[in-house]
Design a protein around this motif. Structure first.
Motif, PDB file in Angstrom:
ATOM      1  N   VAL A 124       0.886  -1.292  -0.259  1.00 30.46           N
ATOM      2  CA  VAL A 124       0.123   0.181  -0.464  1.00 30.46           C
ATOM      3  C   VAL A 124       1.081   1.080  -0.102  1.00 30.46           C
ATOM      4  O   VAL A 124       1.656   1.552   1.595  1.00 30.46           O
ATOM      5  CB  VAL A 124      -1.066   0.245   1.130  1.00 30.46           C
ATOM      6  CG1 VAL A 124      -2.079   1.405   0.929  1.00 30.46           C
ATOM      7  CG2 VAL A 124      -1.392  -0.964   1.027  1.00 30.46           C
ATOM      8  N   ASN A 125       0.817   2.434  -1.334  1.00 31.60           N
ATOM      9  CA  ASN A 125       1.687   2.848  -1.269  1.00 31.60           C
ATOM     10  C   ASN A 125       1.024   4.119  -0.510  1.00 31.60           C
ATOM     11  O   ASN A 125      -0.283   4.814  -0.994  1.00 31.60           O
ATOM     12  CB  ASN A 125       2.099   3.181  -2.789  1.00 31.60           C
ATOM     13  CG  ASN A 125       3.241   2.112  -3.014  1.00 31.60           C
ATOM     14  OD1 ASN A 125       3.542   1.519  -2.462  1.00 31.60           O
ATOM     15  ND2 ASN A 125       3.557   2.055  -4.187  1.00 31.60           N
ATOM     16  N   ILE A 126       1.793   5.877  -0.396  1.00 32.63           N
ATOM     17  CA  ILE A 126       0.961   6.016   0.032  1.00 32.63           C
ATOM     18  C   ILE A 126       1.841   7.822   0.153  1.00 32.63           C
ATOM     19  O   ILE A 126       3.171   7.484  -0.087  1.00 32.63           O
ATOM     20  CB  ILE A 126       1.242   6.618   2.107  1.00 32.63           C
ATOM     21  CG1 ILE A 126       0.256   5.467   2.365  1.00 32.63           C
ATOM     22  CG2 ILE A 126       0.928   7.608   2.038  1.00 32.63           C
ATOM     23  CD1 ILE A 126       0.338   5.486   3.649  1.00 32.63           C
ATOM     24  N   LEU A 127       1.614   8.951  -0.708  1.00 32.94           N
ATOM     25  CA  LEU A 127       2.212  10.008  -0.882  1.00 32.94           C
ATOM     26  C   LEU A 127       1.945  10.782   0.198  1.00 32.94           C
ATOM     27  O   LEU A 127       0.506  11.291   0.690  1.00 32.94           O
ATOM     28  CB  LEU A 127       1.393  10.188  -2.569  1.00 32.94           C
ATOM     29  CG  LEU A 127       1.989  11.609  -3.041  1.00 32.94           C
ATOM     30  CD1 LEU A 127       3.277  11.705  -3.702  1.00 32.94           C
ATOM     31  CD2 LEU A 127       1.188  12.412  -4.461  1.00 32.94           C
ATOM     32  N   LEU A 128       2.566  11.541  -0.148  1.00 29.03           N
ATOM     33  CA  LEU A 128       2.689  12.927   0.923  1.00 29.03           C
ATOM     34  C   LEU A 128       2.814  13.591   0.975  1.00 29.03           C
ATOM     35  O   LEU A 128       3.233  14.313  -0.273  1.00 29.03           O
ATOM     36  CB  LEU A 128       3.765  12.071   2.399  1.00 29.03           C
ATOM     37  CG  LEU A 128       4.094  11.360   2.848  1.00 29.03           C
ATOM     38  CD1 LEU A 128       5.444  11.120   3.526  1.00 29.03           C
ATOM     39  CD2 LEU A 128       2.866  11.335   3.605  1.00 29.03           C
ATOM     40  N   ASP A 129       2.491  15.079   1.312  1.00 30.58           N
ATOM     41  CA  ASP A 129       2.177  16.348   1.058  1.00 30.58           C
ATOM     42  C   ASP A 129       3.669  17.126   0.861  1.00 30.58           C
ATOM     43  O   ASP A 129       4.247  16.816   1.718  1.00 30.58           O
ATOM     44  CB  ASP A 129       0.981  17.452   1.516  1.00 30.58           C
ATOM     45  CG  ASP A 129       1.354  18.741   1.242  1.00 30.58           C
ATOM     46  OD1 ASP A 129       0.707  18.937   0.061  1.00 30.58           O
ATOM     47  OD2 ASP A 129       1.378  19.390   1.567  1.00 30.58           O
ATOM     48  N   ASP A 130       4.045  18.257   0.151  1.00 32.22           N
ATOM     49  CA  ASP A 130       4.987  18.247  -0.106  1.00 32.22           C
ATOM     50  C   ASP A 130       5.980  19.508   1.642  1.00 32.22           C
ATOM     51  O   ASP A 130       6.845  19.879   1.587  1.00 32.22           O
ATOM     52  CB  ASP A 130       5.555  19.188  -0.525  1.00 32.22           C
ATOM     53  CG  ASP A 130       5.410  18.583  -2.177  1.00 32.22           C
ATOM     54  OD1 ASP A 130       5.932  17.049  -1.946  1.00 32.22           O
ATOM     55  OD2 ASP A 130       6.817  18.869  -3.041  1.00 32.22           O
ATOM     56  N   ARG A 131       4.394  20.408   1.555  1.00 29.08           N
ATOM     57  CA  ARG A 131       4.902  20.427   2.879  1.00 29.08           C
ATOM     58  C   ARG A 131       5.235  20.318   4.304  1.00 29.08           C
ATOM     59  O   ARG A 131       5.399  21.033   4.899  1.00 29.08           O
ATOM     60  CB  ARG A 131       3.496  22.092   2.483  1.00 29.08           C
ATOM     61  CG  ARG A 131       3.562  22.932   1.640  1.00 29.08           C
ATOM     62  CD  ARG A 131       2.623  23.624   1.436  1.00 29.08           C
ATOM     63  NE  ARG A 131       2.925  24.581   3.115  1.00 29.08           N
ATOM     64  CZ  ARG A 131       3.189  25.953   2.772  1.00 29.08           C
ATOM     65  NH1 ARG A 131       4.026  26.160   1.698  1.00 29.08           N
ATOM     66  NH2 ARG A 131       3.316  27.014   3.556  1.00 29.08           N
ATOM     67  N   TYR A 132       4.296  18.907   3.959  1.00 30.32           N
ATOM     68  CA  TYR A 132       4.159  18.518   5.216  1.00 30.32           C
ATOM     69  C   TYR A 132       5.605  17.474   5.671  1.00 30.32           C
ATOM     70  O   TYR A 132       5.859  17.623   6.668  1.00 30.32           O
ATOM     71  CB  TYR A 132       3.029  16.872   4.914  1.00 30.32           C
ATOM     72  CG  TYR A 132       3.243  16.036   6.450  1.00 30.32           C
ATOM     73  CD1 TYR A 132       2.694  16.293   7.115  1.00 30.32           C
ATOM     74  CD2 TYR A 132       3.588  15.167   5.596  1.00 30.32           C
ATOM     75  CE1 TYR A 132       2.978  15.589   8.621  1.00 30.32           C
ATOM     76  CE2 TYR A 132       3.591  13.697   7.062  1.00 30.32           C
ATOM     77  CZ  TYR A 132       2.949  13.868   8.268  1.00 30.32           C
ATOM     78  OH  TYR A 132       2.873  13.510   9.098  1.00 30.32           O
ATOM     79  N   VAL A 133       6.052  17.384   4.264  1.00 36.97           N
ATOM     80  CA  VAL A 133       7.258  16.670   4.380  1.00 36.97           C
ATOM     81  C   VAL A 133       8.285  17.395   4.995  1.00 36.97           C
ATOM     82  O   VAL A 133       9.687  17.386   5.815  1.00 36.97           O
ATOM     83  CB  VAL A 133       7.830  16.105   2.388  1.00 36.97           C
ATOM     84  CG1 VAL A 133       9.423  15.255   2.647  1.00 36.97           C
ATOM     85  CG2 VAL A 133       6.615  15.053   3.415  1.00 36.97           C
ATOM     86  N   PHE A 134       8.354  18.779   4.180  1.00 38.79           N
ATOM     87  CA  PHE A 134       8.790  20.340   4.957  1.00 38.79           C
ATOM     88  C   PHE A 134       9.068  20.429   6.112  1.00 38.79           C
ATOM     89  O   PHE A 134      10.050  20.281   6.532  1.00 38.79           O
ATOM     90  CB  PHE A 134       9.362  21.148   3.623  1.00 38.79           C
ATOM     91  CG  PHE A 134      10.125  22.079   4.029  1.00 38.79           C
ATOM     92  CD1 PHE A 134      11.390  22.852   3.636  1.00 38.79           C
ATOM     93  CD2 PHE A 134       9.365  23.475   4.834  1.00 38.79           C
ATOM     94  CE1 PHE A 134      12.597  23.679   3.824  1.00 38.79           C
ATOM     95  CE2 PHE A 134      10.551  24.154   5.429  1.00 38.79           C
ATOM     96  CZ  PHE A 134      12.116  24.732   4.547  1.00 38.79           C
ATOM     97  N   GLY A 135       8.185  20.576   6.188  1.00 39.63           N
ATOM     98  CA  GLY A 135       7.840  21.005   8.422  1.00 39.63           C
ATOM     99  C   GLY A 135       8.103  19.251   8.922  1.00 39.63           C
ATOM    100  O   GLY A 135       8.284  20.365   9.730  1.00 39.63           O
TER     101      GLY A 135
END
Length: 681
Positions: A124-135
């Motif tokens: 099961v693959n999950i794509l994360l939001d860029d701002r969430y990754v940066f934060g």
């Protein structure tokens, strides 16, 4: 009270005081919660969503790992390994993955940081939001030097023994490996929360009788050309030469007449012949052993001589540790444990767990052995080996650890041997520190010896029968030459003090013509790069693998430089240089701008930074610094690739946050590996 007893009492008081300070320092540490680290925290979010599945009992049943966004168009993959193994990939993908998707989909909401959940075969693959990754970088920056530490093993006490030189001998190349690997294992375990007591168990007892007798006879002769530990080493060499030549007449005959005459004179033989020398050497051994027995039985005169000799070796050892900037809190010689070991053997005899092995005991064992042979339960070669061991052990104190396995614990005259003292070591450490883990970082050639220690300690009741105390022999591979042959202590690499100093000079020469650094900074940089390169050359491969150390000094030094240690320090300095330039220009770090997306290199770099806590735990659990070394190289390469593609100042100030996090993690990893971070090189 004898002088020996007084010495031991003083040392125990010192050890207790140091240990109390160590424990007090640990008690005041504030360790980060490992469950708050990014991947661990995200795993708990997933676990909360899927915990109703009957196959999942804890978060550790889940595998939540980073994946390459460019390749998989997602950032995290989730699976249940035990269930995947049980059902097989096809059935798992058809029945389990869809249920997981439905449950994890509930995590998707505004501000959740999750953009998409989808199936990818059995994952099961999950794509994360860029701002969430940066934060997520905020955790790294907030924790600073504490990032990578965790509370998983809080309150677990471990003893880590390493280095272990022999007095009256020079340190050899193998001591570099034991010292480096053992020290870093201690660092790793500290970072997962262990209370660590570090011990340098040097041999100041076994064989010391011969050194003392040799010193009494030959010190004036050798003092003309040698001093300190070098003088003791010359005595040791003369003793070993005498032992070798007295063992076989053919070896004696191979020596030239001058060497024969000199040896006979040294050992007190007026005649120059093999039989005369053999007799003189046997007399020397007898006198040496009697001297050792007096020392063990607390003779004050013998102790005074012993106390005069041992510091000669310890002073040389200290030079080595000082050059590596390593401090081992408890340097403790074998002399501390002889009486403890003898008491253990005596108690074993009283309780029947040890026995004085007589001819009658041997005959009983030989009868059983013949029966096994006659039934063809053992091969003839094995029979001969066991029989020889039985005959050899008659007249000693032994512990039975198997049907035909014995550990010799003490000699008939009650003089101690290595095993006596090593059993005493186990009891001393359990009584002093009450550890859950005993680690011995010692060469692989001693595997059988440590197996005998651990098994005998359980038979004697020193170690508990349950698994409450773990005993681990952590060994390292040899240093080898270009042909793969093990380096002996007499090879060129044996003079490790000279080798380390040469490495410092090698790096210092690179700055001799530079006007950018003053002499003090040149010295500090050269020393840090030399030590770091020696360490990284050692740990970049699995600790069980051999490490090539060539015969040519220049080749060795160039190999140190090429190992990758200096490269990692340079990557750290590059990141800090960018931060320093930004500060001079007045550029401050910002958040990721609205509507902006992270570059794929930035996503990969941030993910790599978040792997660090897991890498620390894996390296700790495997007792293997190479796990961390591999990560450090990859992180430095990832950052250098990112730096080449993505400018930072003045147009992309948000990248200062990424750069600061990179510098922090690289420096934390360097310190874990006992490598000194620098501000510039």
């Amino acid at each position: 009270m004898s002088l020996l007893t007084g010495y031991r009492d003083r040392r125990i008081a010192e050890i207790r005081e140091i240990s109390e300070n160590t424990v007090a320092a640990y008690r005041h540490r504030i360790l980060p919660n490992r469950d708050a680290y990014f991947l661990r925290a995200f795993s708990y979010r997933v676990f909360a969503a899927v915990s109703t599945l009957e196959w999942i009992e804890s978060v550790d049943d889940l595998d939540v790992s980073w994946i390459d966004r460019e390749r998989f168009h997602a950032d995290i993959a989730v699976k249940i390994p035990t269930l995947l193994q049980k059902l097989g990939a096809k059935e798992y993908a058809q029945t389990i993955a869809p249920r997981l998707i439905g449950m994890i989909q509930s995590l998707v909401w505004d501000e959740s940081g999750i953009q998409r959940v989808e199936a990818a075969g059995m994952y099961v693959n999950i794509l994360l939001d860029d701002r969430y990754v940066f934060g997520s970088l905020r955790t790294i920056l907030d924790l600073g030097d504490a990032y990578g530490y965790g509370d998983r093993d809080r309150e677990t006490t471990a003893i880590v023994e390493y280095s272990d030189p022999n007095t009256a001998k020079h340190l050899h190349a193998g001591h570099i490996r034991s010292t480096i690997i053992g020290h870093i294992i201690g660092n790793l375990m500290e970072r997962t929360g262990h209370i660590i007591h570090r011990i340098n168990h040097y041999n100041d007892w076994g064989g010391i009788g011969a050194i003392m007798e040799g010193f009494s006879r030959w010190s004036d002769e050798f003092a003309k050309t040698h001093a300190g530990n070098s003088l003791l080493y010359e005595i040791y060499l003369r003793y070993r030469t005498g032992e070798k030549l007295s063992s076989k007449e053919a070896l004696w005959d191979e020596a030239d007449e001058q060497a024969q005459r000199k040896l006979c004179e040294a050992y007190g033989s007026a005649k120059v012949s093999y039989s005369a020398f053999q007799e003189a050497f046997a007399d020397f051994k007898r006198i040496s052993h009697e001297r050792f027995l007096r020392l063990e039985n607390h003779d004050d005169d013998e102790f005074r001589l012993w106390e005069r000799l041992i510091p000669m070796s310890l002073a040389e050892f200290s030079e080595f540790y000082d050059l590596l900037w390593i401090s081992i809190e408890h340097p403790m010689g074998e002399s501390m444990y002889a009486d403890i070991g003898r008491d253990i053997v005596d108690a074993g005899v009283t309780h029947g767990t040890a026995v004085f092995y007589t001819r009658e005991h041997a005959d009983e064992d030989l009868k059983k052995l013949r029966q096994r042979r006659d039934k063809q339960a053992i091969e003839e070669e094995q029979y001969d080996t066991i029989r020889e061991g039985i005959e050899r052990d008659i007249g000693s104190y032994i512990v039975r650890i198997g049907e035909f396995e014995r550990t010799v614990m003490m000699k008939e005259d009650r003089s101690t041997i290595y095993m006596t003292r090593d059993i005493g070591v186990v009891k001393f450490r359990l009584d002093m520190w009450h550890p859950s883990i005993l680690i011995y970082e010692v060469g692989q050639e001693q595997a059988d010896h440590f197996d005998g220690i651990f098994r005998s300690a359980r038979v004697l009741g020193i170690l508990p029968d349950d698994d409450s105390v773990s005993c681990e022999h952590i060994y390292h591979g040899y240093y080898v030459n270009e042909s793969g042959a093990k380096l002996s202590s007499r090879d060129g690499a044996s003079n490790i003090l000279s080798l380390i100093r040469s490495a410092i000079d090698f790096f210092h020469a690179k700055y001799d013509d530079s006007g950018e650094f003053d002499d003090e900074e040149k010295d500090r940089i050269a020393h840090a790069l030399a030590v770091g390169s020696i360490i990284f050359n050692d740990i970049r491969k699995d600790r069980k693998q051999p490490v090539v150390l060539g015969s040519n000094l220049q080749t060795i030094l160039e190999a140190f430089e090429a190992s990758g240690g200096a490269y990692i320090v340079y990557a750290s300095c590059r990141a800090k240089n960018i931060l320093a330039k930004a500060e001079k220009l007045g550029v401050e770090a910002t958040s990721l701008p609205q509507q902006s997306a992270l570059e794929s290199d930035e996503i990969a770099l941030i993910k790599k930074l978040h792997e660090y806590p897991r890498v620390i735990e894996r390296a700790t659990d495997g007792r293997n610094p190479s796990t961390l070394a591999e990560y450090m190289i990859t992180l430095a390469q990832t950052y250098n690739s990112y730096y080449a593609k993505c400018p930072v100042i003045p147009d992309f100030p948000y990248r200062l946050t990424i750069t600061r996090a990179v510098a922090q993690v690289l420096d934390n990893a360097l310190r874990t590996c006992h490598m000194i971070p620098l501000e510039r090189i």
